[in-house]
Write a protein that holds these residues in place. Structure first.
Motif, PDB file in Angstrom:
ATOM      1  N   LYS A 110      27.985  30.394  78.611  1.00 29.30           N
ATOM      2  CA  LYS A 110      29.429  30.357  78.822  1.00 29.30           C
ATOM      3  C   LYS A 110      29.711  29.574  80.104  1.00 29.30           C
ATOM      4  O   LYS A 110      29.243  29.947  81.185  1.00 29.30           O
ATOM      5  CB  LYS A 110      29.997  31.770  78.940  1.00 29.30           C
ATOM      6  N   ILE A 111      30.443  28.488  79.976  1.00 32.51           N
ATOM      7  CA  ILE A 111      30.648  27.574  81.094  1.00 32.51           C
ATOM      8  C   ILE A 111      32.087  27.665  81.605  1.00 32.51           C
ATOM      9  O   ILE A 111      33.044  27.498  80.847  1.00 32.51           O
ATOM     10  CB  ILE A 111      30.316  26.126  80.687  1.00 32.51           C
ATOM     11  N   ASP A 112      32.202  27.919  82.888  1.00 28.57           N
ATOM     12  CA  ASP A 112      33.497  28.011  83.551  1.00 28.57           C
ATOM     13  C   ASP A 112      33.934  26.602  83.974  1.00 28.57           C
ATOM     14  O   ASP A 112      33.243  25.932  84.736  1.00 28.57           O
ATOM     15  CB  ASP A 112      33.370  28.921  84.775  1.00 28.57           C
ATOM     16  N   LEU A 113      35.088  26.183  83.469  1.00 25.88           N
ATOM     17  CA  LEU A 113      35.582  24.835  83.756  1.00 25.88           C
ATOM     18  C   LEU A 113      36.814  24.841  84.656  1.00 25.88           C
ATOM     19  O   LEU A 113      37.449  23.810  84.854  1.00 25.88           O
ATOM     20  CB  LEU A 113      35.938  24.122  82.437  1.00 25.88           C
ATOM     21  N   THR A 114      37.147  26.000  85.208  1.00 27.98           N
ATOM     22  CA  THR A 114      38.411  26.129  85.941  1.00 27.98           C
ATOM     23  C   THR A 114      38.469  25.319  87.226  1.00 27.98           C
ATOM     24  O   THR A 114      39.553  25.123  87.779  1.00 27.98           O
ATOM     25  CB  THR A 114      38.702  27.611  86.254  1.00 27.98           C
ATOM     26  N   GLY A 122      34.148  26.967  78.084  1.00 29.87           N
ATOM     27  CA  GLY A 122      33.460  26.451  76.903  1.00 29.87           C
ATOM     28  C   GLY A 122      32.083  27.071  76.786  1.00 29.87           C
ATOM     29  O   GLY A 122      31.709  27.937  77.593  1.00 29.87           O
ATOM     30  N   THR A 123      31.330  26.631  75.801  1.00 31.45           N
ATOM     31  CA  THR A 123      29.983  27.149  75.585  1.00 31.45           C
ATOM     32  C   THR A 123      29.015  25.983  75.439  1.00 31.45           C
ATOM     33  O   THR A 123      29.191  25.136  74.558  1.00 31.45           O
ATOM     34  CB  THR A 123      29.919  28.020  74.316  1.00 31.45           C
ATOM     35  N   GLY A 124      28.020  25.951  76.314  1.00 31.71           N
ATOM     36  CA  GLY A 124      26.984  24.932  76.225  1.00 31.71           C
ATOM     37  C   GLY A 124      25.866  25.424  75.322  1.00 31.71           C
ATOM     38  O   GLY A 124      25.262  26.458  75.599  1.00 31.71           O
ATOM     39  N   ASP A 125      25.586  24.693  74.262  1.00 31.12           N
ATOM     40  CA  ASP A 125      24.555  25.140  73.317  1.00 31.12           C
ATOM     41  C   ASP A 125      23.217  25.327  74.016  1.00 31.12           C
ATOM     42  O   ASP A 125      22.532  26.333  73.820  1.00 31.12           O
ATOM     43  CB  ASP A 125      24.411  24.132  72.175  1.00 31.12           C
ATOM     44  N   ALA A 126      22.844  24.343  74.821  1.00 27.88           N
ATOM     45  CA  ALA A 126      21.594  24.442  75.585  1.00 27.88           C
ATOM     46  C   ALA A 126      21.743  23.654  76.882  1.00 27.88           C
ATOM     47  O   ALA A 126      22.190  22.506  76.867  1.00 27.88           O
ATOM     48  CB  ALA A 126      20.420  23.900  74.776  1.00 27.88           C
ATOM     49  N   VAL A 127      21.391  24.282  77.989  1.00 31.03           N
ATOM     50  CA  VAL A 127      21.444  23.640  79.304  1.00 31.03           C
ATOM     51  C   VAL A 127      20.075  23.777  79.946  1.00 31.03           C
ATOM     52  O   VAL A 127      19.560  24.892  80.101  1.00 31.03           O
ATOM     53  CB  VAL A 127      22.509  24.293  80.213  1.00 31.03           C
ATOM     54  N   ILE A 128      19.468  22.642  80.283  1.00 28.62           N
ATOM     55  CA  ILE A 128      18.150  22.643  80.921  1.00 28.62           C
ATOM     56  C   ILE A 128      18.323  22.218  82.376  1.00 28.62           C
ATOM     57  O   ILE A 128      18.802  21.125  82.668  1.00 28.62           O
ATOM     58  CB  ILE A 128      17.174  21.696  80.202  1.00 28.62           C
ATOM     59  N   LEU A 129      17.932  23.116  83.283  1.00 30.00           N
ATOM     60  CA  LEU A 129      18.072  22.875  84.718  1.00 30.00           C
ATOM     61  C   LEU A 129      16.701  22.631  85.326  1.00 30.00           C
ATOM     62  O   LEU A 129      15.779  23.430  85.159  1.00 30.00           O
ATOM     63  CB  LEU A 129      18.721  24.084  85.385  1.00 30.00           C
ATOM     64  N   ALA A 130      16.578  21.508  86.024  1.00 31.33           N
ATOM     65  CA  ALA A 130      15.318  21.168  86.675  1.00 31.33           C
ATOM     66  C   ALA A 130      15.613  20.261  87.860  1.00 31.33           C
ATOM     67  O   ALA A 130      16.730  19.737  88.003  1.00 31.33           O
ATOM     68  CB  ALA A 130      14.382  20.470  85.685  1.00 31.33           C
ATOM     69  N   ASP A 131      14.634  20.089  88.722  1.00 32.18           N
ATOM     70  CA  ASP A 131      14.825  19.197  89.871  1.00 32.18           C
ATOM     71  C   ASP A 131      15.093  17.778  89.373  1.00 32.18           C
ATOM     72  O   ASP A 131      14.399  17.268  88.496  1.00 32.18           O
ATOM     73  CB  ASP A 131      13.576  19.200  90.760  1.00 32.18           C
TER      74      ASP A 131
END
Length: 366
Positions: A110-114, A122-131
């Motif tokens: 669940k992504i906060d866009l405010t 909105g909703t991100g299906d898949a979010v990959i966080l890396a350096d």
């Protein structure tokens, strides 16, 4: 399903035509079978990714899979497409782990866009966080229109929201946006420097989102009108299409190739608009409204079976013998020759008595 005034999925529209978001609120959101089918594909993909991540155990996996298989939109191909999507995301995540040991995969986040869009989420299906790189992956199950990730406004909104939520966790300098559209064999990727995306968010997105939320600005018709709920009654779109239709060409007898190209450029927009007008008029007529010069009649269409094997298999499941479905010797399927009649209503001019969807207008008065 999102009920935000400024939905990320329609961002390309309200960013181009800022008053359209408020105008659309006057019309019901007719999320049809395609949307429901897409939701089921997302649920399967989410479930598979959670299984990969050991978020759910085997009993829960089996239980939830069985529940999803009871959905009326379930098919083996849908499940296969969703599993391929999950495998694609998981491979991306494993590659990220090779460069960043503590890389994170967020599933259906669940992504906060405010920070940029009033009341935006909105909703991100898949979010990959890396350096270094953050990747947003979006499953598009539709097969009507091929979707590109290049400057995709919905993806850019998600990326900005994810940066705002998780950017402090890693030194992110690049954002990659990926569209995975399995039924069209479409994988589209686009990268943008995080700093450039943030500048776009502050200088372009936020001001226009503020205008759109307030219903301010000018109506700007274009290709972004395709899925607008107000398009059938939008005066700006009608004026543009009617102006195109009455365009005065140079040669009064024949169109040049250049002029034909100009018409072709507008054809999809005009056809889409005309279909919306017809659908609106039909529904309004069914509800009792009358349109001068037109009447409501019943029509008939003949529909042929498309997937003969599927029909034959379904008939046998319901007790029909193989000999009743297949022709002797040649083994040609009888169901392949069968047609199905369907009645419906349409709105036509008074001088026309009936309409056949296969053959066009019928029984014209002399």
């Amino acid at each position: 399903m999102s009920h935000a005034v400024l939905s990320p999925s329609s961002a390309s529209r309200w960013l181009s035509c800022t008053p359209s978001a408020r105008l659309e609120m006057q019309f019901p959101d007719k999320a049809g079978d395609f949307a429901l089918e897409g939701s089921l594909a997302h649920e399967f993909g989410e479930l598979r990714l959670k299984r990969y991540s050991n978020i759910i155990d085997e009993p829960e996996w089996n239980k939830k899979t069985s529940e999803l298989m009871e959905n009326r939109f379930y098919s083996e191909s849908l499940e296969e497409y969703a599993e391929n999507y999950a495998a694609f995301v998981w491979e991306k995540y494993q590659l990220a782990q090779k460069t960043t040991a503590d890389a994170v995969l967020r599933i259906e986040e669940k992504i906060d866009l405010t920070a940029y869009v009033p009341e935006g989420f909105g909703t991100g299906d898949a979010v990959i966080l890396a350096d270094g790189t953050m990747e947003i992956i979006d499953l598009k199950y539709g097969k009507g229109v091929q979707v590109s990730a290049v400057e995709n406004k919905q993806m850019m909104l998600y990326a900005l929201g994810a940066l705002d939520m998780f950017g402090f966790m890693y030194a992110i300098h690049t954002v990659r946006m990926t569209i995975y559209q399995p039924r069209l064999d479409n994988i589209s990727e686009w990268e943008i420097p995080a700093e450039e995306l943030l500048i776009w968010g502050a200088n372009e997105l936020a001001p226009r989102a503020k205008m759109a939320f307030a219903g301010e600005g000018s109506f700007v018709p274009g290709k972004h009108c395709q899925f607008c709920r107000a398009k059938a009654q939008c005066r700006a779109l009608a004026e543009k299409n009617l102006e195109t239709a009455k365009h005065e060409f140079d040669d009064a007898s024949l169109l040049s190739d250049t002029e034909i190209s100009k018409v072709l450029e507008q054809m999809d927009i005009i056809k889409n608009w005309m279909s919306a007008i017809e659908e609106y008029a039909l529904q309004a007529a069914l509800n009792g409204k009358t349109f001068p010069g037109f009447k409501l009649v019943e029509g008939r269409s003949i529909r042929k079976y498309v997937d003969e094997k599927q029909v034959a298999d379904r008939l046998m499941e319901n007790g029909y013998k193989e000999s009743a479905i297949y022709e002797p010797r040649s083994e040609e399927r009888r169901v392949g020759k069968e047609c199905r009649s369907e009645t419906y209503r349409c709105i036509i001019r008074p001088e026309v008595e009936s309409y056949d969807r296969c053959s066009g207008y019928k029984n014209r008065s002399p």
